[in-house]
Design a protein around this motif. Sequence first.
Motif, PDB file in Angstrom:
ATOM      1  N   CYS A 192      36.433  31.924  29.321  1.00 35.87           N
ATOM      2  CA  CYS A 192      37.468  32.019  30.354  1.00 35.87           C
ATOM      3  C   CYS A 192      37.335  30.885  31.348  1.00 35.87           C
ATOM      4  O   CYS A 192      36.245  30.567  31.792  1.00 35.87           O
ATOM      5  CB  CYS A 192      37.408  33.358  31.064  1.00 35.87           C
ATOM      6  N   CYS A 218      37.978  34.964  38.451  1.00 33.06           N
ATOM      7  CA  CYS A 218      38.327  36.198  39.158  1.00 33.06           C
ATOM      8  C   CYS A 218      37.036  36.812  39.726  1.00 33.06           C
ATOM      9  O   CYS A 218      36.051  36.970  38.982  1.00 33.06           O
ATOM     10  CB  CYS A 218      39.017  37.175  38.208  1.00 33.06           C
ATOM     11  N   CYS A 271      35.193  39.802  37.852  1.00 31.44           N
ATOM     12  CA  CYS A 271      35.051  39.907  36.392  1.00 31.44           C
ATOM     13  C   CYS A 271      33.818  39.186  35.847  1.00 31.44           C
ATOM     14  O   CYS A 271      33.550  38.031  36.183  1.00 31.44           O
ATOM     15  CB  CYS A 271      36.312  39.336  35.738  1.00 31.44           C
TER      16      CYS A 271
HETATM   17 FE1  SF4 Z   1      39.081  35.650  32.945  1.00 29.68          FE
HETATM   18 FE2  SF4 Z   1      38.148  38.015  33.616  1.00 29.68          FE
HETATM   19 FE3  SF4 Z   1      39.937  36.821  35.163  1.00 29.68          FE
HETATM   20 FE4  SF4 Z   1      40.676  37.814  32.745  1.00 29.68          FE
HETATM   21  S1  SF4 Z   1      39.964  39.010  34.506  1.00 29.68           S
HETATM   22  S2  SF4 Z   1      41.203  35.801  33.649  1.00 29.68           S
HETATM   23  S3  SF4 Z   1      38.808  37.432  31.591  1.00 29.68           S
HETATM   24  S4  SF4 Z   1      37.861  36.070  34.755  1.00 29.68           S
END
Ligand code: SF4
Length: 311
Positions: free
Chosen positions: A42, A46, A49
């Motif tokens: 990724c 975020c 996450c």
């Molecule tokens: Fe990436 Fe997690 Fe954000 Fe989805 S929620 S874009 S997997 S960091």
Amino acid sequence: MDIENLLMQDLNNLQEIANLIRKGSVGDTVHIRALMEISNVCFRNCAYCGLRLQNANLKRYTMPLAEIEKIAKQSFDCGYKTVVLQSGENKEYDIEKLANMVERLTDYGLTVTLSLGELSFDELKTLKNAGAKRYLLKFETADEVLYKHLHRGHTLSQRLNCLSQIKNLGYEVGSGFLVGLPNESVKSLALNLQVLKDFECDMVGIGAFIPHKDTPLSYCNSGSYETTAKCVAITRIILPKSNIPITTSLGEIGDKYSLFDGGANVIMINVTPRMYAKDYQIYPKQMQDVDILKDRINIEKIILERKRMPL
Ligand code: SF4
Ligand code: SAH
């Protein structure tokens, strides 16, 4: 009654109403979807996450397309009608090749749902033309300031624009939000629910936030079971015909299956091989061995025990 008011109501009352509405609008069928976590690479960060780019404490993987295809077809052969392909937001797959695979899966009889983050209009269009039917992109929070804070370098309006493009391309739109993010208020939850309603989402996933140790939100508490269950029930009340999965992350803090009696009509079962799934830790989760057929038979049994019809 306005949404803020509904959020103040007793959970049992809300669930009773949601259950009646669910019965009248979408009936007793429970849709079982196969979830495949195809890549944990990724580019985003975020704050909540575990797959975020800055988490170096994670072995990254990308499943080869041939393996995805094989497992998706195997899932179909075990009774699944839909496969949900989910990943971090990345450029690991060539869109044309991915689209060709989507087409082969669709030809095989599967409905393909994608959840690959924010893609460009052209990418979304290519995948739609290949047969992908649904797209799941949660806006996570409709509070603009909180959104910016949790997603440095990104904005809520970019997210909502992408959702509009998904809708305009003719996908069934799935969205949703997280319950229990820091600085959440009844007002912000009400706003989240209002945005779902305004978008007339076909599918709504409401997650309970679970802290992950390798993220900036590691110090936070988990989202509350009660608030999550209330949001699920209210979603059924304001969007009677929507498809609402039971919240998988609730399984980490309580009985997720009780949501079947509180508005939900969908469940996602993980079919990702364990060697990959163990590294798809968006939040810390208990790992179970995956046996596609056995897991399918088991969930059908659970649904039948609740006097509902597995599909
Ligand atoms: Fe990436 Fe997690 Fe954000 Fe989805 S929620 S874009 S997997 S960091
Ligand atoms: N990368 C894509 C899809 C994979 S992430 C995307 O972000 O859209 C899928 C979902 O995981 C996100 O929508 C988010 O709601 C959820 N998630 C991420 N971190 C979480 C956490 N700590 N607790 C609960 N859910 C989380």
